[in-house]
Design a protein around this motif. Structure first.
Motif: not given
Length: 368
Positions: A223, A227, A255, A258, A318-319
């Motif tokens: 992910s 990004i 996700f 992303s 996601t981060i």
């Protein structure tokens, strides 16, 4: 001849569809690029969601308010039935199969609008005093919050259970509860945190450990790569390799944020977050005009909080700032259950806002 009452246009909140429709359109574009079969299914979900919105918008909710407790307890019965007769998928028993048609339903999704309406019903019939709810009323309301959360947690579905708990107590926080109660709860959570952790399922502990460990899980690493590769303005459809070569898992659902950055870059993600931010702010700001209408206040606040939780957890997941849980982006991630649930909630909200000055619900005029 049937003619729509023009007064509906006066009180209908047009800001909501203006903010929601761009999110839906962008979602469909991304899902179509990733998988044409899923995009066709998504059109079916859009149609079902629109029907659900229309049904709840035209339903005379205030006149049928007395049915809300029965609806709530029916959903509780369905959650209990999951434990007894539920269908297991991917190691979790969260679905009930409808006999003869082999179609499954997820009672935890049905529980969300039922739970929100029940909270509105309870607060309306016993509103808080000047200093907010005292201990007795707080405990009474807590039963209606904790009971469905406990049953959903047993499936196991910790994510949905926590969402109900956070939404329920956030509503009470905004409606008003004595400050001493909140301080006591905060202290209790700190003390009981180790015990709560020990009673989690192994896969839930693993998600927490993966989140706290120095090295992120495979899903989160892919992910973050997606990004980072998006840059400021993103990539063309053919160059979005993380998604189209299947490195990014569940790109159209969990996700998809992303995937959005890989495809449209930081500017695309920022625009998406702005739409969500404006929508949440708008919903919470409606409370200033509702004053003593506790029923509508609870529904409005609950939906705003629910969207905030979903968006915050999904983006942080996601981060790598939150454990990976199956919480989608509202109106954005591929899937039917979440989409239909949120459109149902907005149908209920638009009903309460549009017809709040017309308790007889004469939304059509009939002439022969």
């Amino acid at each position: 001849m049937i003619r729509l009452d023009r007064r509906i246009l006066t009180h209908f909140d047009f800001v909501q569809p203006i903010l929601i429709l761009p999110i839906i359109i962008l979602s469909y574009i991304l899902v179509s690029e990733a998988n044409s079969i899923l995009s066709n299914k998504q059109l079916i979900y859009f149609s079902i969601g629109l029907l659900a919105f229309t049904f709840f918008f035209l339903l005379p909710i205030r006149r049928l308010e007395w049915l809300i407790p029965a609806f709530y307890w029916l959903c509780i019965a369905l959650l209990i039935s999951v434990d007894l007769f539920g269908v297991t998928k991917l190691g979790a028993k969260r679905w009930l199969e409808i006999p003869f048609v082999h179609f499954t339903i997820q009672p935890s999704e049905i529980m969300k609008p039922s739970f929100l309406l029940m909270m509105a019903y309870l607060v309306k019939h016993r509103p808080p005093g000047i200093n907010g709810y005292g201990l007795k009323d707080f405990l009474r309301l807590s039963i209606y919050i904790i009971l469905p959360a406990f049953l959903i947690m047993k499936e196991p579905d910790l994510g949905t259970a926590l969402i109900l708990i956070i939404m329920g107590y956030a509503i009470l926080f905004i409606i008003g509860v004595n400050k001493k109660i909140w301080l006591s709860i905060a202290a209790g959570i700190v003390i009981l945190a180790p015990l709560i952790y020990e009673n989690l399922h192994d896969y839930q502990k693993k998600r927490i450990n993966d989140f706290l460990s120095e090295e992120s899980s495979y899903h989160v690493r892919q992910s973050i790569v997606a990004i980072g590769s998006g840059g400021l303005t993103g990539k063309s459809k053919d160059e979005a390799t993380q998604t189209h070569f299947k490195f990014l898992p569940i790109a159209t659902s969990d996700f998809i944020f992303s995937y959005t950055i890989e495809r449209f870059g930081f500017l695309g993600a920022f625009t998406l977050m702005m739409f969500y931010g404006f929508l949440i702010t708008h919903l919470l700001s409606l409370n200033y005009g509702l004053k003593d209408d506790y029923f509508t206040q609870v529904v409005t606040t609950g939906i705003g909080i629910l969207i905030f939780i979903y968006v915050s957890v999904n983006i942080m997941m996601t981060i790598g700032f939150a454990p990976v849980v199956g919480i989608p982006l509202p109106f954005y991630s591929y899937g039917g259950s979440s989409f239909v649930t949120f459109l149902s909630l907005f149908g209920i909200l638009q009903n309460l806002l549009t017809f709040r000055f017309d308790p007889t619900y004469r939304f059509v005029k009939i002439k022969f």
